[in-house]
Motif scaffolding. Structure first.
Motif, PDB file in Angstrom:
ATOM      1  N   HIS A  10       0.853  -1.183   0.000  1.00 58.36           N
ATOM      2  CA  HIS A  10       0.000   0.000   0.000  1.00 58.36           C
ATOM      3  C   HIS A  10       0.889   1.233   0.000  1.00 58.36           C
ATOM      4  O   HIS A  10       2.102   1.148   0.184  1.00 58.36           O
ATOM      5  CB  HIS A  10      -0.929   0.006   1.225  1.00 58.36           C
ATOM      6  CG  HIS A  10      -0.198  -0.180   2.533  1.00 58.36           C
ATOM      7  ND1 HIS A  10       0.162  -1.419   3.016  1.00 58.36           N
ATOM      8  CD2 HIS A  10       0.249   0.721   3.459  1.00 58.36           C
ATOM      9  CE1 HIS A  10       0.796  -1.283   4.171  1.00 58.36           C
ATOM     10  NE2 HIS A  10       0.871   0.008   4.460  1.00 58.36           N
ATOM     11  N   TYR A  11       0.283   2.386  -0.250  1.00 55.67           N
ATOM     12  CA  TYR A  11       1.029   3.638  -0.188  1.00 55.67           C
ATOM     13  C   TYR A  11       1.132   4.094   1.261  1.00 55.67           C
ATOM     14  O   TYR A  11       0.192   3.940   2.055  1.00 55.67           O
ATOM     15  CB  TYR A  11       0.330   4.732  -0.997  1.00 55.67           C
ATOM     16  CG  TYR A  11       0.357   4.526  -2.493  1.00 55.67           C
ATOM     17  CD1 TYR A  11       1.518   4.147  -3.154  1.00 55.67           C
ATOM     18  CD2 TYR A  11      -0.788   4.740  -3.257  1.00 55.67           C
ATOM     19  CE1 TYR A  11       1.541   3.978  -4.529  1.00 55.67           C
ATOM     20  CE2 TYR A  11      -0.781   4.584  -4.637  1.00 55.67           C
ATOM     21  CZ  TYR A  11       0.387   4.195  -5.266  1.00 55.67           C
ATOM     22  OH  TYR A  11       0.403   4.024  -6.622  1.00 55.67           O
ATOM     23  N   VAL A  28       5.909   3.284  -1.254  1.00 57.73           N
ATOM     24  CA  VAL A  28       5.227   2.001  -1.148  1.00 57.73           C
ATOM     25  C   VAL A  28       5.680   1.336   0.144  1.00 57.73           C
ATOM     26  O   VAL A  28       6.849   1.436   0.533  1.00 57.73           O
ATOM     27  CB  VAL A  28       5.537   1.111  -2.371  1.00 57.73           C
ATOM     28  CG1 VAL A  28       4.939  -0.285  -2.202  1.00 57.73           C
ATOM     29  CG2 VAL A  28       4.998   1.764  -3.647  1.00 57.73           C
ATOM     30  N   SER A  29       4.764   0.669   0.820  1.00 58.99           N
ATOM     31  CA  SER A  29       5.095  -0.016   2.067  1.00 58.99           C
ATOM     32  C   SER A  29       6.206  -1.039   1.855  1.00 58.99           C
ATOM     33  O   SER A  29       6.501  -1.456   0.729  1.00 58.99           O
ATOM     34  CB  SER A  29       3.850  -0.711   2.616  1.00 58.99           C
ATOM     35  OG  SER A  29       3.304  -1.602   1.647  1.00 58.99           O
ATOM     36  N   ALA A  30       6.842  -1.451   2.946  1.00 54.22           N
ATOM     37  CA  ALA A  30       8.009  -2.334   2.885  1.00 54.22           C
ATOM     38  C   ALA A  30       7.697  -3.621   2.135  1.00 54.22           C
ATOM     39  O   ALA A  30       6.656  -4.258   2.344  1.00 54.22           O
ATOM     40  CB  ALA A  30       8.486  -2.652   4.294  1.00 54.22           C
ATOM     41  N   LEU A  65       8.611  -5.890  -7.638  1.00 57.22           N
ATOM     42  CA  LEU A  65       7.658  -4.783  -7.698  1.00 57.22           C
ATOM     43  C   LEU A  65       6.413  -5.095  -6.886  1.00 57.22           C
ATOM     44  O   LEU A  65       6.045  -6.263  -6.705  1.00 57.22           O
ATOM     45  CB  LEU A  65       7.285  -4.486  -9.154  1.00 57.22           C
ATOM     46  CG  LEU A  65       8.442  -4.056 -10.052  1.00 57.22           C
ATOM     47  CD1 LEU A  65       7.953  -3.852 -11.491  1.00 57.22           C
ATOM     48  CD2 LEU A  65       9.089  -2.782  -9.526  1.00 57.22           C
ATOM     49  N   PRO A  66       5.706  -4.062  -6.407  1.00 54.49           N
ATOM     50  CA  PRO A  66       4.572  -4.290  -5.513  1.00 54.49           C
ATOM     51  C   PRO A  66       3.288  -4.730  -6.199  1.00 54.49           C
ATOM     52  O   PRO A  66       2.386  -5.225  -5.537  1.00 54.49           O
ATOM     53  CB  PRO A  66       4.380  -2.924  -4.835  1.00 54.49           C
ATOM     54  CG  PRO A  66       4.928  -1.942  -5.809  1.00 54.49           C
ATOM     55  CD  PRO A  66       6.072  -2.632  -6.487  1.00 54.49           C
ATOM     56  N   LEU A 117      10.124   5.599  -7.922  1.00 51.66           N
ATOM     57  CA  LEU A 117      11.160   5.054  -7.035  1.00 51.66           C
ATOM     58  C   LEU A 117      11.223   3.536  -7.115  1.00 51.66           C
ATOM     59  O   LEU A 117      12.289   2.940  -6.917  1.00 51.66           O
ATOM     60  CB  LEU A 117      10.912   5.500  -5.598  1.00 51.66           C
ATOM     61  CG  LEU A 117      11.000   7.001  -5.338  1.00 51.66           C
ATOM     62  CD1 LEU A 117      10.704   7.302  -3.873  1.00 51.66           C
ATOM     63  CD2 LEU A 117      12.368   7.545  -5.732  1.00 51.66           C
ATOM     64  N   GLN A 118      10.092   2.895  -7.419  1.00 52.56           N
ATOM     65  CA  GLN A 118      10.116   1.450  -7.605  1.00 52.56           C
ATOM     66  C   GLN A 118      10.966   1.071  -8.813  1.00 52.56           C
ATOM     67  O   GLN A 118      11.553  -0.014  -8.867  1.00 52.56           O
ATOM     68  CB  GLN A 118       8.683   0.909  -7.756  1.00 52.56           C
ATOM     69  CG  GLN A 118       7.864   0.964  -6.491  1.00 52.56           C
ATOM     70  CD  GLN A 118       8.435   0.094  -5.393  1.00 52.56           C
ATOM     71  OE1 GLN A 118       8.647  -1.102  -5.595  1.00 52.56           O
ATOM     72  NE2 GLN A 118       8.694   0.672  -4.232  1.00 52.56           N
TER      73      GLN A 118
END
Length: 383
Positions: free
Chosen positions: A6-7, A33-35, A58-59, A197-198
């Motif tokens: 999540h953000y 983005v969360s860890a 990637l998330p 940033l990802q």
């Protein structure tokens, strides 16, 4: 059980669903983005010759990446001063700068979610990158740049079919105008969007793979807004969490002395007065993520240095003399090597990676002023 990605607003602790089409928090703060858990060598897609070989890190799942072959840039070992370093040649990216890493991931997400028009503000390289990937994705792009931006960078954005708007004033005036226009058009900002940033975090994963799935001891980079710093912090942090590296590399960050607000904050000082700098890509007086960049450097046990203009120019010439044609912005990192070596932040026998973020071809006017016929003797390297 690990929560779904999540953000996160690191300043307030607020969180937002990752499927919301947002680029900032409700209060206007930047998001991350969360860890994430990181990946192992077995999760690297070795069949993909691009940063998308690290898509498992990637998330969210991206079904149809917008890729131009970004990533997999050379890592070249060279002598610099009294020691050896590894130069990471990010100008081998499709548009000539490291920005393509973040842009590929960000535009892939936006295209997947049906965004058809965006705006971006830039000192040149970020705008050219967004223009290129929007062209590849079939997305309309308007790129806002300071009116003093290098003509080569403006031309590049226009060549990709983007509308380019020259904004009177400095880089911060351009950012303010983009924020105003974002009320009507989606803001695909390389400084604001968390998925940019990802993409930049793949620098960390790539260095890890380049070096035989080990981390360098130190990474030297230049910072304007600090996306390479934050990307390395994210990527190496994930690798540490996954048990793939034993420690974070020290992040050693350079800014031009003429515009060094992050350096000043890191050392607990007021930002000095701004002066023009040959390193135009770093001329950002109010970086959006300034406290986060400072925290990332400190978390790594790193350091920051402010580099005078004459040292930046000398680094451009020194790199060119060994066959590396770096624009002044990225040469600022090379100029900092001797500073960090003298402080003991770069140590004998350790592995140091130096990020050269953009090609000298992107700054033809500035480079032309540094290399005149008088500077190059017939048949020889620059004096």
């Amino acid at each position: 059980m690990r929560a779904e990605p999540h953000y996160v607003d690191e300043r307030s602790g607020a969180s937002y669903p990752i499927d919301e089409p947002r680029w900032c928090g409700d209060d206007g703060a930047p998001l991350t983005v969360s860890a994430l858990p990181g990946i192992t060598p077995g999760q690297v897609d070795t069949g993909a010759r691009s940063l998308w070989r690290y898509r498992a890190a990637l998330p969210v799942r991206i079904d149809a990446p917008v890729s131009l072959g970004e990533g997999c840039t050379p890592l070249v070992e060279k002598d610099w001063g009294e020691g050896r370093v590894h130069f990471k040649l990010e100008w081998f990216s499709p548009t000539g700068s490291f920005k393509d890493r973040g842009t590929s991931v960000m535009i892939s997400l936006l295209a997947q979610r049906g965004v058809r028009e965006v705006i971006e503000d830039s000192s040149g390289n970020g705008g050219a990158s967004v223009a290129a990937y929007c062209a590849a994705a079939g997305i309309r792009a308007r790129i806002l740049v300071p009116e003093s931006t290098s003509p080569a960078k403006v031309l590049q954005s226009r060549a990709y079919g983007a509308e380019v708007q020259l904004v009177p004033g400095d880089r911060d005036a351009t950012a303010a105008e983009a924020l105003r226009q974002s009320a009507a058009t989606y803001y695909a900002s390389h400084n604001w969007h968390p998925f940019f940033l990802q993409g930049t975090k793949t620098l960390a994963y790539e260095l890890w793979e380049d070096l035989g799935f080990t981390a360098p001891d130190a990474v030297v980079t230049v910072a304007g807004a600090g996306s390479t710093v934050l990307g390395c912090d994210l990527g190496f942090g994930e690798l540490l969490a996954a048990g793939q590296i034993a420690h974070r590399p020290r992040l050693l960050v350079a800014q031009p002395a003429n515009c060094a607000p992050i350096h000043a904050a890191f050392h607990g000082k007021a930002a000095p007065a701004f002066s023009p700098t040959v390193a135009e890509g770093t001329a950002i007086r109010e970086p959006v993520r300034l406290p986060e960049v400072v925290s990332a450097v400190r978390r790594s046990g790193g350091d920051m240095a402010a580099i005078p203009e004459d040292a930046i120019v000398a680094a451009v010439r020194g790199l060119a003399a060994m066959g590396l044609y770096a624009e002044p912005t990225s040469a600022t990192a090379a100029a900092a090597i001797d500073v960090f070596r003298a402080r003991g932040a770069i140590r004998p026998g350790e592995t140091t990676a130096v990020l050269l973020t953009g090609s000298g071809l992107k700054a033809a006017t500035a480079m032309g002023a540094l290399f005149t016929p008088e500077d190059t003797p017939e048949g020889g390297n620059p004096r």
